[in-house]
Design an enzyme around this catalytic site. Structure first.
Site, PDB file in Angstrom:
ATOM      1  N   VAL A  63     -21.797  -3.527 -15.078  1.00 12.88           N
ATOM      2  CA  VAL A  63     -22.368  -4.425 -13.929  1.00 12.88           C
ATOM      3  C   VAL A  63     -23.438  -5.444 -14.516  1.00 12.88           C
ATOM      4  O   VAL A  63     -23.616  -6.326 -13.931  1.00 12.88           O
ATOM      5  CB  VAL A  63     -22.993  -3.607 -12.763  1.00 12.88           C
ATOM      6  CG1 VAL A  63     -22.037  -2.745 -11.958  1.00 12.88           C
ATOM      7  CG2 VAL A  63     -24.190  -2.882 -13.054  1.00 12.88           C
ATOM      8  N   ASN A  89     -24.921   0.725  -5.863  1.00 11.50           N
ATOM      9  CA  ASN A  89     -25.578   2.020  -6.083  1.00 11.50           C
ATOM     10  C   ASN A  89     -25.957   2.324  -7.759  1.00 11.50           C
ATOM     11  O   ASN A  89     -26.722   3.149  -8.093  1.00 11.50           O
ATOM     12  CB  ASN A  89     -24.756   3.136  -5.491  1.00 11.50           C
ATOM     13  CG  ASN A  89     -25.044   4.482  -5.917  1.00 11.50           C
ATOM     14  OD1 ASN A  89     -26.120   5.170  -5.593  1.00 11.50           O
ATOM     15  ND2 ASN A  89     -24.367   5.023  -7.073  1.00 11.50           N
ATOM     16  N   TYR A 154     -38.490   0.206 -13.960  1.00  8.23           N
ATOM     17  CA  TYR A 154     -37.795   0.772 -12.783  1.00  8.23           C
ATOM     18  C   TYR A 154     -38.420   0.245 -11.540  1.00  8.23           C
ATOM     19  O   TYR A 154     -37.618  -0.123 -10.797  1.00  8.23           O
ATOM     20  CB  TYR A 154     -37.773   2.347 -12.903  1.00  8.23           C
ATOM     21  CG  TYR A 154     -36.893   2.669 -11.868  1.00  8.23           C
ATOM     22  CD1 TYR A 154     -35.194   3.018 -12.137  1.00  8.23           C
ATOM     23  CD2 TYR A 154     -37.368   3.617 -10.856  1.00  8.23           C
ATOM     24  CE1 TYR A 154     -34.649   3.444 -11.284  1.00  8.23           C
ATOM     25  CE2 TYR A 154     -36.392   4.330  -9.837  1.00  8.23           C
ATOM     26  CZ  TYR A 154     -34.976   4.104 -10.024  1.00  8.23           C
ATOM     27  OH  TYR A 154     -34.318   4.626  -9.076  1.00  8.23           O
TER      28      TYR A 154
HETATM   29  P1  NDP Z   1     -26.711   9.057 -11.771  1.00  2.00           P
HETATM   30  O1  NDP Z   1     -27.289   8.782 -12.833  1.00  2.00           O
HETATM   31  O2  NDP Z   1     -26.542  10.124 -11.178  1.00  2.00           O
HETATM   32  O3  NDP Z   1     -25.610   7.981 -11.471  1.00  2.00           O
HETATM   33  C1  NDP Z   1     -25.602   6.801 -11.710  1.00  2.00           C
HETATM   34  C2  NDP Z   1     -24.090   5.913 -11.722  1.00  2.00           C
HETATM   35  O4  NDP Z   1     -24.349   4.700 -12.038  1.00  2.00           O
HETATM   36  C3  NDP Z   1     -23.134   6.759 -12.754  1.00  2.00           C
HETATM   37  O5  NDP Z   1     -21.969   6.583 -11.837  1.00  2.00           O
HETATM   38  C4  NDP Z   1     -23.006   5.687 -13.593  1.00  2.00           C
HETATM   39  O6  NDP Z   1     -21.867   5.377 -14.099  1.00  2.00           O
HETATM   40  C5  NDP Z   1     -23.471   4.264 -12.676  1.00  2.00           C
HETATM   41  N1  NDP Z   1     -23.837   3.068 -13.654  1.00  2.00           N
HETATM   42  C6  NDP Z   1     -24.940   3.372 -14.670  1.00  2.00           C
HETATM   43  N2  NDP Z   1     -25.175   1.992 -15.323  1.00  2.00           N
HETATM   44  C7  NDP Z   1     -24.004   1.500 -14.840  1.00  2.00           C
HETATM   45  C8  NDP Z   1     -23.500   0.208 -15.465  1.00  2.00           C
HETATM   46  N3  NDP Z   1     -24.153  -0.505 -16.181  1.00  2.00           N
HETATM   47  N4  NDP Z   1     -22.412  -0.348 -14.669  1.00  2.00           N
HETATM   48  C9  NDP Z   1     -21.839   0.240 -13.809  1.00  2.00           C
HETATM   49  N5  NDP Z   1     -22.031   1.640 -13.533  1.00  2.00           N
HETATM   50  C10 NDP Z   1     -23.106   1.962 -13.984  1.00  2.00           C
HETATM   51  O7  NDP Z   1     -27.667   8.249 -10.566  1.00  2.00           O
HETATM   52  P2  NDP Z   1     -28.328   8.651  -9.126  1.00  2.00           P
HETATM   53  O8  NDP Z   1     -26.886   8.955  -8.334  1.00  2.00           O
HETATM   54  O9  NDP Z   1     -29.178   9.603  -8.989  1.00  2.00           O
HETATM   55  O10 NDP Z   1     -28.622   7.211  -8.329  1.00  2.00           O
HETATM   56  C11 NDP Z   1     -27.951   6.329  -7.648  1.00  2.00           C
HETATM   57  C12 NDP Z   1     -28.934   5.216  -7.084  1.00  2.00           C
HETATM   58  O11 NDP Z   1     -29.836   5.733  -6.354  1.00  2.00           O
HETATM   59  C13 NDP Z   1     -29.428   4.411  -8.539  1.00  2.00           C
HETATM   60  O12 NDP Z   1     -29.579   3.102  -8.383  1.00  2.00           O
HETATM   61  C14 NDP Z   1     -30.808   5.026  -8.605  1.00  2.00           C
HETATM   62  O13 NDP Z   1     -31.898   4.273  -9.245  1.00  2.00           O
HETATM   63  C15 NDP Z   1     -31.183   5.229  -6.856  1.00  2.00           C
HETATM   64  N6  NDP Z   1     -32.115   6.113  -6.803  1.00  2.00           N
HETATM   65  C16 NDP Z   1     -32.152   7.528  -7.396  1.00  2.00           C
HETATM   66  C17 NDP Z   1     -32.979   8.571  -7.053  1.00  2.00           C
HETATM   67  C18 NDP Z   1     -32.867  10.068  -7.383  1.00  2.00           C
HETATM   68  O14 NDP Z   1     -33.810  10.724  -7.077  1.00  2.00           O
HETATM   69  N7  NDP Z   1     -31.745  10.284  -7.955  1.00  2.00           N
HETATM   70  C19 NDP Z   1     -34.307   8.089  -6.230  1.00  2.00           C
HETATM   71  C20 NDP Z   1     -34.222   6.700  -5.769  1.00  2.00           C
HETATM   72  C21 NDP Z   1     -33.206   5.809  -6.071  1.00  2.00           C
HETATM   73  P3  NDP Z   1     -21.242   6.132 -15.562  1.00  2.00           P
HETATM   74  O15 NDP Z   1     -21.051   7.740 -14.975  1.00  2.00           O
HETATM   75  O16 NDP Z   1     -20.075   5.418 -15.977  1.00  2.00           O
HETATM   76  O17 NDP Z   1     -22.577   6.094 -16.465  1.00  2.00           O
END
Ligand code: NDP
Length: 246
Positions: A63, A89, A154
């Site tokens: 992205v 997300n 962040y």
């Molecule tokens: P994860 O680390 O478990 O998953 C992240 C996802 O984002 C993966 O599917 C990854 O794909 C994808 N991703 C990362 N970088 C890119 C990129 N450059 N282009 C496309 N896809 C990308 O994260 P979470 O499920 O924990 O978090 C999801 C969202 O919620 C995020 O925005 C996070 O900041 C937010 N959030 C999470 C919290 C938490 O406690 N977990 C708290 C607050 C907010 P791939 O597998 O290919 O790397």
């Protein structure tokens, strides 16, 4: 609740994004997932999602790369036709105290979390405006509201997502495009897996609800916001944080 709708979910192969994809598919939506790689586990998750009987397809796209986002958006539109819901997300962390953060730590986090959200929204917005309907859900964080030591990069990216969400809501409300943000607290995913058991227990103890969140806790709100039940809600930031930011 989402029968006949199509949703695009960035970062939909793991964690919160996967829980949202599962929840949407179980509620009748077809889903297009975007992630950086076609790993074995990502493919297995796509197969599992497709067992709901909905159409599910994974697109590999970083992205951060606006040109790749444009190409992928066109591909998704060709495969699925009308898109109704976009969930931004995809997100990363590169934590550390500010003096120790390198240029890459700062650029990567802003580029994925904030600019990635902007590129993907921009690409799908054209269709939403044309069809005079669309729902955008952006994943922010409670850290974007309250700040956090060790997460300056962040927090800045997630606060940026909030300003972006409110502005899109104002700019496109008249075109029947709604845009809201979810601010999760600590949710048990790969992102928070690095925390020791002791640190996790410490955090849980301080939360009014006494536990870390599950990806499904966030997915439930995403489902509501994506559905017509939320048809008069736009520009909001809603926390799913067990009371962390009360
Ligand atoms: P994860 O680390 O478990 O998953 C992240 C996802 O984002 C993966 O599917 C990854 O794909 C994808 N991703 C990362 N970088 C890119 C990129 N450059 N282009 C496309 N896809 C990308 O994260 P979470 O499920 O924990 O978090 C999801 C969202 O919620 C995020 O925005 C996070 O900041 C937010 N959030 C999470 C919290 C938490 O406690 N977990 C708290 C607050 C907010 P791939 O597998 O290919 O790397």
């Amino acid at each position: 609740m989402l029968r006949g709708k199509t949703a695009v979910i960035t970062g939909g192969t793991r964690g919160i994004g996967l829980a949202i994809a599962r929840c949407f598919a179980e509620n009748g939506a077809d889903v297009a997932l975007i992630a950086t790689r076609r790993s074995e586990s990502a493919e297995a998750n796509v197969t599992e999602l497709a067992s709901t009987g909905r159409r599910v397809k994974l697109y590999v796209c970083d992205v951060r790369d606006n040109a790749a986002v444009e190409r992928t958006t066109a591909e998704i539109a060709e495969d699925f036709g009308r898109i109704d819901i976009l969930v931004n997300n995809a997100g990363i962390t590169r934590d550390g105290l500010l003096p120790g953060l390198g240029e890459a730590d700062i650029n990567d986090v802003i580029d994925v979390n904030l600019k990635g959200t902007i590129w993907v929204t921009k690409a799908f917005l054209r269709g939403f405006v044309k069809q005079r309907a669309g729902v955008i859900i952006n994943l922010s964080s409670v850290v974007g509201l309250m700040g956090n030591s060790g997460q300056t990069n962040y927090a800045a990216s997630k606060a940026g997502v909030i300003g972006f969400t409110k502005s899109v809501a104002k700019e496109y409300g008249r075109r029947n495009v709604r845009c809201n943000a979810i601010a999760p607290g600590y949710i048990a995913t790969d992102m928070t897996a690095a925390l020791s058991e002791e640190a996790t227990e410490q955090i849980a103890k301080q939360l009014p609800l006494g536990r870390l969140g599950k990806p499904e806790d966030v997915a439930a709100l995403a489902l509501f916001l994506a559905s017509d039940l939320a048809s008069y809600i736009t520009g909001e930031v809603i926390a799913v944080d067990g009371g962390m930011y009360v």
